[in-house]
Enzyme design. Structure first.
Site, PDB file in Angstrom:
ATOM      1  N   GLU A 145      61.521  14.829 -11.879  1.00 30.73           N
ATOM      2  CA  GLU A 145      60.907  13.550 -11.540  1.00 30.73           C
ATOM      3  C   GLU A 145      60.217  13.075 -12.817  1.00 30.73           C
ATOM      4  O   GLU A 145      59.516  13.839 -13.470  1.00 30.73           O
ATOM      5  CB  GLU A 145      59.875  13.757 -10.433  1.00 30.73           C
ATOM      6  CG  GLU A 145      59.108  12.510 -10.066  1.00 30.73           C
ATOM      7  CD  GLU A 145      57.853  12.820  -9.270  1.00 30.73           C
ATOM      8  OE1 GLU A 145      57.565  12.072  -8.335  1.00 30.73           O
ATOM      9  OE2 GLU A 145      57.144  13.786  -9.602  1.00 30.73           O
ATOM     10  N   CYS A 169      57.492  17.089  -6.462  1.00 29.85           N
ATOM     11  CA  CYS A 169      56.100  16.936  -6.881  1.00 29.85           C
ATOM     12  C   CYS A 169      55.120  17.383  -5.810  1.00 29.85           C
ATOM     13  O   CYS A 169      55.039  18.538  -5.443  1.00 29.85           O
ATOM     14  CB  CYS A 169      55.869  15.485  -7.310  1.00 29.85           C
ATOM     15  SG  CYS A 169      54.283  15.197  -8.139  1.00 29.85           S
ATOM     16  N   LYS A 181      62.316  11.890  -1.166  1.00 32.45           N
ATOM     17  CA  LYS A 181      60.997  12.481  -0.952  1.00 32.45           C
ATOM     18  C   LYS A 181      60.397  11.991   0.358  1.00 32.45           C
ATOM     19  O   LYS A 181      60.364  10.794   0.639  1.00 32.45           O
ATOM     20  CB  LYS A 181      60.083  12.130  -2.131  1.00 32.45           C
ATOM     21  CG  LYS A 181      58.730  12.820  -2.102  1.00 32.45           C
ATOM     22  CD  LYS A 181      57.930  12.456  -3.350  1.00 32.45           C
ATOM     23  CE  LYS A 181      56.588  13.152  -3.383  1.00 32.45           C
ATOM     24  NZ  LYS A 181      55.812  12.765  -4.592  1.00 32.45           N
TER      25      LYS A 181
END
Length: 507
Positions: free
Chosen positions: A266, A381, A331
Site C-alpha cells: 500500500e 495496513c 480493504k
C-alpha cells in the site's frame, strides 16, 4: 475530584507513565521496558482499592486520567500525522490528539468504574481478583465498539516466547489476563504490606521474562517471496507510468530464482485497477518472473451512481504466475480520518487529511487468493490490529498471511514499530507466516512464532527475497476466536448482576 487524596493521583500518574513506557516510542522496545508490563497497573489498582473507599465516579475519574495520559504518550504520533498530512496547524494537530485521548481514555474510565461498582458489594481483595476479567472485557469492548484495539496490554510481551505460547489459544487477551493477574498480586502484597510475597511475585515474573527471551527453534522455510519497498514520499505526486518503469526492474532484480510471489505495498503510488497499462505491466512482470503478484493499488468500479459515479477501494490487485489478473482484495476496515471522515458534519476541520488520501469505499469480502494451490490471506495496513478479523482469513483457507501497508504517514514516530508488533501477534495467534510489505519499513518476513526473520532497512528503496512457508493447521484461536475474552466478559456481567440483585434483596 474533591476529597480524593493526592496519593491517589500520584499513583494514577505513575501507572499512566509506566503504561506509556511498555510500547515503542521511536524504535524497538528494550527488554527492561517490556518488563514494566508486570508492574505498570499495580499503582492504579492500589490507588483505586488501597485506601479509603472511593465513590464510583472517583474510580472512573482516576481511570480516565490514567487512560488520557496513556493515549497522549503512546499515540503521540496522531499529532504529527495531522499537521504534516492533514493540512492543520500544530495546535490543531494537538487538539485532534487531545480529543483522541479524551475519547479512548473512556475505556480506562470504564475499567475504573466497573471496579468501583464491584467494590460496592465485594471486598477489596475480591475486587482485585475480578480485575483481570474486567480488563480483558474492556479490551474486547475497545476492539468491538470503537474498533481501535491499538496496543492491547499483551502486545507489550510479543517478544516473550513463554507468554506468547498462550496466544494460539486465547489470543492476545490471554496474555493481557496473565499480566493483569500478576499486577493484582503485587497490588495486594503492596496493600497488605506483604513485602516477601511481593518479592516472590516479582521473582516469578523475572523468571518468565528471562525465559521468554529464549525464542523457539527457528521455523524452516521452503518458499521465497520478493518484497518491494519503494520508499515513496507522502508529500510528492507520482506518475503511474514513470513509477512502473522504476519498480518493475527493481522487482525483477530483487526476485530470486523460484520466487513464489512478488509483493508491492500500500503506498502513495497512483496505481489503479482501471488502468490497462498498469494491469499489463504487472502481468508482464508476473509472467517474466514466473511469480504471482499482490500489488497495492486503488480498485475502481464505475457505477454511475451519485455522488461520484464510481467506487474507489484501497485494494490489493492479484495476479497469477502466468500473468493473468485474478481480481483484487478490497480493504474492509478503513482508517477513520485517514480513509473516510466519520461524522463529517462534526469533524469538517479534519477533512484536509481525507483530501490528501482520498475517501475510500469499504470492501465486503475477505478474499483468499489461490494462485498456485496455496491460500494467501491479505490484510491491508490498519486491519492488522484486528485479531478476530485476521484469523478469518486463516479459517477461510489462508496458508500464509500477507500484510501490505504504508506507514510513511507516521515518519519516525512510534507508530511503525507498534504496528509491526501487532502484525507479529497475528502471526503467533494463527501460527502462520506473515509477509509484511511496506512503503518505507518495516518490510520483512515474520515467522509463526512472531520473529521478524528477515527485513529491509528503513527509508531505502529496495527489493528483498525472503524465505517463508505454508501451513494448513488451525490453532484454537483461529477456530474459535475471542471465546476467552467473551468468557471473561460474561463472568463480569454475571458478577455485576449478582451484586445488583444482592443489593436489591438487602434493601
Amino acid at each position: 475530584m474533591r476529597g480524593v487524596p493526592g496519593r491517589v493521583w500520584a499513583l494514577v500518574l505513575a501507572s499512566g507513565v509506566l503504561q506509556v513506557l511498555l510500547f515503542p516510542i521511536a524504535g524497538p522496545v528494550p527488554v527492561w521496558r517490556a518488563a514494566l508490563s508486570w508492574v505498570a497497573l499495580a499503582p492504579l489498582l492500589v490507588a483505586l482499592l488501597g485506601g479509603k473507599p472511593l465513590r464510583v465516579r472517583d474510580f472512573a475519574l482516576a481511570g480516565y486520567a490514567c487512560g488520557i495520559l496513556w493515549y497522549l504518550g503512546s499515540c503521540y504520533w496522531v499529532m504529527p500525522t495531522m499537521y504534516l498530512y492533514g493540512g492543520m496547524s500544530k495546535p490543531a494537530g494537538f487538539g485532534i490528539l487531545l480529543l483522541f485521548a479524551l475519547y479512548l481514555g473512556l475505556y480506562h474510565a470504564l475499567f475504573g468504574a466497573l471496579l468501583g461498582v464491584l467494590r460496592r458489594f465485594l471486598s477489596p481483595e475480591n475486587t482485585l481478583l475480578a480485575s483481570p476479567f474486567v480488563w480483558v472485557a474492556v479490551e474486547l469492548a475497545r476492539a468491538r465498539i470503537t474498533s481501535f484495539p491499538w496496543d492491547q496490554l499483551g502486545i507489550a510481551q510479543v517478544d516473550n516466547a513463554v507468554l506468547t505460547s498462550l496466544a494460539p489459544w486465547g489470543g492476545v487477551y490471554a496474555i493481557s489476563f496473565v499480566l493483569v493477574a500478576v499486577n493484582v498480586a503485587l497490588a495486594w502484597a503492596w496493600m497488605e504490606k506483604k513485602w516477601r510475597i511481593a518479592v516472590g511475585v516479582l521473582g516469578v515474573a523475572a523468571v518468565i521474562q528471562v525465559a521468554g527471551m529464549f525464542r523457539n527453534t527457528p521455523v524452516a522455510t521452503h518458499e521465497v517471496a520478493t518484497l518491494v519497498q519503494p520508499n515513496l514520499s507522502e508529500s510528492q505526486r507520482y506518475g503511474a507510468a514513470s513509477l512502473l518503469q522504476e519498480l518493475v526492474p527493481l522487482s525483477q532484480q530483487g526476485s530470486s530464482a523460484g520466487s513464489k510471489i512478488i509483493l508491492w505495498p500500500e503506498s502513495p503510488a497512483p496505481f489503479a485497477t482501471s488502468d490497462k497499462n498498469f494491469l499489463q505491466a504487472i502481468a508482464a512482470l508476473a509472467s517474466a518472473t514466473h511469480s504471482a503478484a499482490i500489488i497495492g493499488s486503488e480498485g475502481v468500479e464505475v457505477d454511475g451512481l451519485p455522488p461520484r459515479g464510481y467506487k474507489a477501494y484501497n485494494s490489493a490487485a492479484l495476479f497469477a504466475a502466468d500473468g493473468s489478473y485474478r481480481g483484487r482484495y478490497d480493504k474492509i476496515h478503513l482508517v477513520p480520518f485517514g480513509e473516510y471522515l466519520p461524522f463529517a458534519s462534526i469533524f469538517q476541520f479534519a477533512g484536509g487529511l481525507v483530501a490528501e488520501v482520498g475517501e475510500s469505499d469499504r470492501g465486503h469480502l475477505r478474499t483468499v487468493f489461490r494462485p498456485d494451490g496455496h491460500g494467501y490471506g491479505i490484510f491491508i495496513c490498519y486491519e492488522s490490529i484486528f485479531a478476530d478479523e485476521v484469523r478469518q482469513f486463516v479459517k477461510n483457507g489462508a496458508d500464509v498471511l500477507v500484510n501490505i501497508s504504508n506507514d510513511g504517514w507516521y515518519g519516525d514516530t512510534s507508530a511503525p514499530w507498534q504496528h509491526l508488533n501487532m502484525a507479529r501477534m497475528r502471526a503467533i495467534e494463527n501460527h502462520r507466516w506473515v509477509l509484511r510489505d511496506t512503503n518505507n519499513g518495516m518490510t520483512g518476513a515474520i515467522d509463526p512464532d512472531g520473529n521478524l526473520r528477515q527485513h529491509a532497512e528503513r527509508h531505502i528503496r529496495t527489493a528483498i527475497a525472503v524465505g517463508f512457508g505454508y501451513s494448513d493447521q488451525l490453532t484454537f484461536y483461529t477456530k474459535y476466536g475471542d471465546v476467552f475474552a467473551y468468557g471473561c466478559s460474561l463472568l463480569v456481567i454475571g458478577v455485576l448482576l449478582w451484586g445488583v440483585n444482592k443489593q436489591q434483596v438487602a434493601s
